[in-house]
Design a protein around this motif. Structure first.
Motif, PDB file in Angstrom:
ATOM      1  N   HIS A 163      -8.777  -0.112   2.427  1.00 44.12           N
ATOM      2  CA  HIS A 163      -8.742   0.868   1.348  1.00 44.12           C
ATOM      3  C   HIS A 163      -7.327   1.094   0.823  1.00 44.12           C
ATOM      4  O   HIS A 163      -7.152   1.635  -0.268  1.00 44.12           O
ATOM      5  N   TYR A 164      -6.325   0.660   1.584  1.00 41.51           N
ATOM      6  CA  TYR A 164      -4.945   0.824   1.119  1.00 41.51           C
ATOM      7  C   TYR A 164      -4.606  -0.101  -0.049  1.00 41.51           C
ATOM      8  O   TYR A 164      -3.625   0.146  -0.767  1.00 41.51           O
ATOM      9  N   GLU A 165      -5.396  -1.139  -0.258  1.00 41.30           N
ATOM     10  CA  GLU A 165      -5.162  -2.003  -1.409  1.00 41.30           C
ATOM     11  C   GLU A 165      -5.237  -1.210  -2.716  1.00 41.30           C
ATOM     12  O   GLU A 165      -4.588  -1.554  -3.704  1.00 41.30           O
ATOM     13  N   ASP A 166      -6.026  -0.139  -2.717  1.00 40.45           N
ATOM     14  CA  ASP A 166      -6.207   0.647  -3.929  1.00 40.45           C
ATOM     15  C   ASP A 166      -5.051   1.591  -4.226  1.00 40.45           C
ATOM     16  O   ASP A 166      -5.059   2.286  -5.246  1.00 40.45           O
ATOM     17  N   VAL A 167      -4.053   1.623  -3.333  1.00 42.29           N
ATOM     18  CA  VAL A 167      -2.810   2.337  -3.638  1.00 42.29           C
ATOM     19  C   VAL A 167      -1.615   1.398  -3.468  1.00 42.29           C
ATOM     20  O   VAL A 167      -0.472   1.840  -3.387  1.00 42.29           O
ATOM     21  N   LEU A 168      -1.893   0.090  -3.433  1.00 42.19           N
ATOM     22  CA  LEU A 168      -0.832  -0.909  -3.302  1.00 42.19           C
ATOM     23  C   LEU A 168      -0.828  -1.851  -4.503  1.00 42.19           C
ATOM     24  O   LEU A 168      -0.074  -1.672  -5.446  1.00 42.19           O
ATOM     25  N   VAL A 169      -1.714  -2.844  -4.464  1.00 46.13           N
ATOM     26  CA  VAL A 169      -1.742  -3.836  -5.545  1.00 46.13           C
ATOM     27  C   VAL A 169      -2.040  -3.199  -6.890  1.00 46.13           C
ATOM     28  O   VAL A 169      -1.530  -3.619  -7.932  1.00 46.13           O
ATOM     29  N   THR A 170      -2.855  -2.141  -6.885  1.00 39.09           N
ATOM     30  CA  THR A 170      -3.164  -1.458  -8.146  1.00 39.09           C
ATOM     31  C   THR A 170      -1.921  -0.814  -8.746  1.00 39.09           C
ATOM     32  O   THR A 170      -1.774  -0.744  -9.971  1.00 39.09           O
ATOM     33  N   ARG A 171      -1.013  -0.349  -7.905  1.00 36.01           N
ATOM     34  CA  ARG A 171       0.222   0.259  -8.402  1.00 36.01           C
ATOM     35  C   ARG A 171       1.231  -0.809  -8.828  1.00 36.01           C
ATOM     36  O   ARG A 171       1.960  -0.629  -9.815  1.00 36.01           O
ATOM     37  N   VAL A 172       1.282  -1.904  -8.077  1.00 36.96           N
ATOM     38  CA  VAL A 172       2.198  -2.995  -8.429  1.00 36.96           C
ATOM     39  C   VAL A 172       1.927  -3.499  -9.842  1.00 36.96           C
ATOM     40  O   VAL A 172       2.854  -3.789 -10.603  1.00 36.96           O
ATOM     41  N   TYR A 173       0.648  -3.558 -10.206  1.00 34.77           N
ATOM     42  CA  TYR A 173       0.282  -4.111 -11.511  1.00 34.77           C
ATOM     43  C   TYR A 173      -0.090  -3.036 -12.533  1.00 34.77           C
ATOM     44  O   TYR A 173      -0.686  -3.330 -13.561  1.00 34.77           O
ATOM     45  N   GLY A 174       0.275  -1.790 -12.224  1.00 39.85           N
ATOM     46  CA  GLY A 174       0.150  -0.724 -13.209  1.00 39.85           C
ATOM     47  C   GLY A 174      -1.250  -0.237 -13.477  1.00 39.85           C
ATOM     48  O   GLY A 174      -1.506   0.388 -14.516  1.00 39.85           O
ATOM     49  N   ASN A 175      -2.172  -0.486 -12.538  1.00 39.58           N
ATOM     50  CA  ASN A 175      -3.554  -0.044 -12.727  1.00 39.58           C
ATOM     51  C   ASN A 175      -3.848   1.293 -12.044  1.00 39.58           C
ATOM     52  O   ASN A 175      -4.980   1.780 -12.104  1.00 39.58           O
ATOM     53  N   CYS A 176      -2.839   1.844 -11.399  1.00 41.96           N
ATOM     54  CA  CYS A 176      -3.000   3.132 -10.719  1.00 41.96           C
ATOM     55  C   CYS A 176      -1.708   3.914 -10.906  1.00 41.96           C
ATOM     56  O   CYS A 176      -0.645   3.485 -10.457  1.00 41.96           O
ATOM     57  N   SER A 177      -1.794   5.047 -11.574  1.00 39.04           N
ATOM     58  CA  SER A 177      -0.619   5.869 -11.827  1.00 39.04           C
ATOM     59  C   SER A 177      -0.173   6.581 -10.558  1.00 39.04           C
ATOM     60  O   SER A 177      -0.916   6.666  -9.570  1.00 39.04           O
ATOM     61  N   ASP A 178       1.045   7.109 -10.575  1.00 36.07           N
ATOM     62  CA  ASP A 178       1.528   7.869  -9.425  1.00 36.07           C
ATOM     63  C   ASP A 178       0.637   9.085  -9.165  1.00 36.07           C
ATOM     64  O   ASP A 178       0.380   9.432  -8.006  1.00 36.07           O
ATOM     65  N   LYS A 179       0.163   9.714 -10.230  1.00 31.19           N
ATOM     66  CA  LYS A 179      -0.722  10.877 -10.081  1.00 31.19           C
ATOM     67  C   LYS A 179      -2.021  10.486  -9.395  1.00 31.19           C
ATOM     68  O   LYS A 179      -2.464  11.157  -8.454  1.00 31.19           O
ATOM     69  N   LYS A 180      -2.621   9.384  -9.843  1.00 32.12           N
ATOM     70  CA  LYS A 180      -3.868   8.930  -9.227  1.00 32.12           C
ATOM     71  C   LYS A 180      -3.624   8.496  -7.789  1.00 32.12           C
ATOM     72  O   LYS A 180      -4.460   8.724  -6.909  1.00 32.12           O
ATOM     73  N   ALA A 181      -2.482   7.874  -7.525  1.00 35.02           N
ATOM     74  CA  ALA A 181      -2.161   7.437  -6.162  1.00 35.02           C
ATOM     75  C   ALA A 181      -2.108   8.638  -5.216  1.00 35.02           C
ATOM     76  O   ALA A 181      -2.624   8.579  -4.093  1.00 35.02           O
ATOM     77  N   LYS A 182      -1.511   9.746  -5.657  1.00 35.58           N
ATOM     78  CA  LYS A 182      -1.446  10.949  -4.821  1.00 35.58           C
ATOM     79  C   LYS A 182      -2.843  11.493  -4.535  1.00 35.58           C
ATOM     80  O   LYS A 182      -3.129  11.955  -3.429  1.00 35.58           O
ATOM     81  N   GLN A 183      -3.708  11.422  -5.524  1.00 29.06           N
ATOM     82  CA  GLN A 183      -5.087  11.855  -5.319  1.00 29.06           C
ATOM     83  C   GLN A 183      -5.779  10.948  -4.301  1.00 29.06           C
ATOM     84  O   GLN A 183      -6.541  11.422  -3.442  1.00 29.06           O
TER      85      GLN A 183
END
Length: 247
Positions: free
Chosen positions: A114-134
């Motif tokens: 499940h950590y992929e959804d706060v890793l690769v998604t952030r590297v490629y701009g598909n997850c904002s910092d706000k969404k990552a905190k959530q």
């Protein structure tokens, strides 16, 4: 709270650790671990979730084969998390993960998680910092649920491989017939994102640290396997499990 700066952490075993001695210790550990896994299965009071994360070619597959492959296959399951399917993407990001958590008495290994959804998604701009905190908050609640309500021991390993060793392993996939099936040209492009991955991994270590992560030097497979197996052994021994008696 432990703070990890990956660029400051060694990817090699300490010089005082000898390869053959370490490999012999690992063999003994795995033999003892096999017995404890049997006890885990018989007692059925706890479960174990092992999370393996790391950059491409950090040795996740090898760890699964050489550590968990030595245990009774009836009590160990492995699940890999790749790009979400259309159905998975239509649900919340933990939906596809929760159905694979271990039942009491069993051990589950996540090859990526499940950590992929706060890793690769952030590297490629598909997850904002706000969404990552959530998502960090959701991950913490999810892991607390498993630990508190299902007696799940969670062990989180980051396999720390150097840039040079990673490149050597990726190149080997072009020449070694036994590893050619792993070859993907995109892996070389992905490797160029190391600094971004470090940044977002360190964010995971900071915000999702219950339980804390184990940073495993992964340039030498024999040392990586020793650290992983020893950590699991110590956790299982601490449970003080007992075989059920006749009622």
């Amino acid at each position: 709270m432990a703070f990890y700066k990956l660029s400051d952490i060694d990817t090699m075993a300490p010089e005082t650790v000898l390869k053959e001695d370490c490999k012999e210790q690992t063999r003994k550990i795995l033999k003892e671990l096999d017995g404890l896994q049997n006890l885990l299965y018989a007692e059925r009071k706890h479960s174990v979730l092992v999370i393996l994360q790391g950059l491409d070619a950090s040795g996740k597959d090898g760890a699964i084969k050489n550590v968990f492959g030595k245990l009774n296959p009836q009590g160990v399951s492995v699940n890999s998390f790749k790009v979400p399917t259309e159905e998975e993407a239509a649900h919340d990001f933990l939906w596809r993960v929760h159905q694979h958590v271990p039942s009491k008495g069993s051990m589950q290994v996540f090859n990526r998680s499940h950590y992929e959804d706060v890793l690769v998604t952030r590297v490629y701009g598909n997850c904002s910092d706000k969404k990552a905190k959530q998502r960090f908050a959701a991950i913490n609640a999810f892991e607390e649920l498993l630990q508190v309500h299902n007696n799940t021991v969670i062990l989180k390993f980051y396999l720390h491989v150097s840039a040079n060793e990673q490149q050597e392993r990726l190149k080997e996939r072009m020449t070694n017939p036994a590893k050619m099936w792993k070859y993907n040209q995109k892996d070389f492009e992905e490797a160029k994102q190391r600094d971004k991955y470090y940044k977002y991994y360190e964010d995971c270590f900071k915000h999702c640290n219950k339980p804390e992560w184990k940073i495993v030097p992964a340039d030498q497979n024999w040392y990586k396997e020793y650290i992983i197996s020893l950590t699991i052994l110590e956790k299982l021994k601490a449970l003080k499990m007992k075989f059920p008696t006749l009622t």
